[in-house]
Scaffold this active site. Sequence first.
Site, PDB file in Angstrom:
ATOM      1  N   LYS A   1       3.996  11.997 -48.432  1.00 61.74           N
ATOM      2  CA  LYS A   1       4.322  11.147 -47.301  1.00 61.74           C
ATOM      3  C   LYS A   1       4.547   9.728 -47.816  1.00 61.74           C
ATOM      4  CE  LYS A   1       4.500  14.286 -44.374  1.00 61.74           C
ATOM      5  NZ  LYS A   1       5.811  14.558 -43.766  1.00 61.74           N
TER       6      LYS A   1
ATOM      7  N   ASP B   1       9.000  12.551 -48.635  1.00 60.92           N
ATOM      8  CA  ASP B   1       9.394  12.563 -47.219  1.00 60.92           C
ATOM      9  C   ASP B   1       9.066  11.205 -46.596  1.00 60.92           C
ATOM     10  OD1 ASP B   1      10.042  13.087 -44.638  1.00 60.92           O
ATOM     11  OD2 ASP B   1       8.689  14.791 -44.369  1.00 60.92           O
TER      12      ASP B   1
ATOM     13  N   GLU C   1      13.628  13.225 -48.519  1.00 55.25           N
ATOM     14  CA  GLU C   1      13.667  13.772 -47.147  1.00 55.25           C
ATOM     15  C   GLU C   1      13.669  12.672 -46.099  1.00 55.25           C
ATOM     16  OE1 GLU C   1      11.300  17.241 -46.378  1.00 55.25           O
ATOM     17  OE2 GLU C   1      11.154  16.848 -44.236  1.00 55.25           O
TER      18      GLU C   1
ATOM     19  N   ASP D   1      15.468  16.151 -41.542  1.00 53.20           N
ATOM     20  CA  ASP D   1      14.458  16.780 -40.683  1.00 53.20           C
ATOM     21  C   ASP D   1      14.573  16.226 -39.266  1.00 53.20           C
ATOM     22  OD1 ASP D   1      12.141  17.519 -39.343  1.00 53.20           O
ATOM     23  OD2 ASP D   1      10.768  17.109 -40.987  1.00 53.20           O
TER      24      ASP D   1
ATOM     25  N   LYS E   1      11.928  22.888 -37.306  1.00 49.80           N
ATOM     26  CA  LYS E   1      10.610  23.054 -36.684  1.00 49.80           C
ATOM     27  C   LYS E   1      10.775  23.811 -35.370  1.00 49.80           C
ATOM     28  CE  LYS E   1       8.380  18.968 -38.623  1.00 49.80           C
ATOM     29  NZ  LYS E   1       9.278  18.562 -39.713  1.00 49.80           N
TER      30      LYS E   1
HETATM   31 MG    MG Z   1       9.813  16.046 -42.786  1.00 52.46          MG
END
Ligand code: MG
Length: 367
Positions: A165, A193, A218, A241, A265
């Site tokens: 992250k 990401d 990402e 994403d 997702k």
């Molecule tokens: Mg992501």
Amino acid sequence: MRISKITAYRVDLPLCEKSYKWSGGKSVEVFDSTLVAVETDTGLVGYGEVCPLGPFYLPAYAEGVRAGLRELGPHLIGEHACQLNKLNRRMDSALKGHPYVKSAVDMACWDILGKATSLPVCDLLGGRYGDDFLLYRAISQDTPERMVAMVKSYRAEGYRRFQLKVGGDPDEDIERIRSVAAILCPGDRLVADANTGWVQHEAVRVARAVKDIDVYMEQPCLTYDECLAVRRQCSLPFILDESIDDLSVLLRARSDMVMDVVNLKISKLGGLTKIRQARDLCISMGFAMTLEDSWGGDITTAAIAHLAHSTPPEFLFSSTDFNSYVTVSHCEGAPQRLNGRMSASTRPGLGIEPKMDVLGKPVLEIS
Ligand code: MG
């Protein structure tokens, strides 16, 4: 097989690591998950779950799930639970948008379809590939030193794919990526990401500073167009994403060649019916995928497992075992990680049975 009752429960999911932190100082300590039971006039019951990543990640929030179900639920009583495309059209005509609200209902109806046909959802989604599939571990944003320690510890548990992250201070993010990359072994994969956290010039700077490293970038920026601008100046493999939430943007992404991998997702797309359509389109277009959800517990993890296990392995970049991140288990039979891999249940439906004492009293009943 008509829907006779919809019941919702709220279950809090505290994190094993106490908190989960990502871009822009966002963090969650306890996830608020909504579990949905869909009952039919034959007595079969299916279960679904939706758990937004707090109110500040996607356009979704926990109370919104319950408010949306209160609005949507009465329109679904009497509808056929196993006619999933038709049911989704009904949901879309009764409530515009709000895909995450519909996700748990759709998931529960796949559970019912599996129980009614004595087939695991994995088989119904296209068929099981191999014995198991690959997981990634998200590494909560922290100092470079602590993120290195977390990667080492999760690597010892069997994970080989790590999603750092980042999306914070670009200089610290460069240090995070470099520090973790230095301790990886052959065969490991690293994703940075940013969760929309950088503005365009920062993303370009980070991408240039780590261009010698084997790392995937990402969702660096908030909008699709900013990400496209970064992609055009970046030699690293690229994942989108947050910007990818329906079929039309997937088609645009193919045309723009904006990404190499996509993160899909379940609740972002609106349920298993819609993510299956997106997953199959991605296979046709040659995009590998991370298949997961925003967050969740045992039911979400079971649904992810059926989706991931029914995806050809060459197109499955990675998947997630959210139930190992949280301290509460609310179902029997949920899939469990083994050496960084997981498999879908072979029992009918999602293969889970809720622990009613953990679910507690319903927060919503519609019949
Ligand atoms: Mg992501």
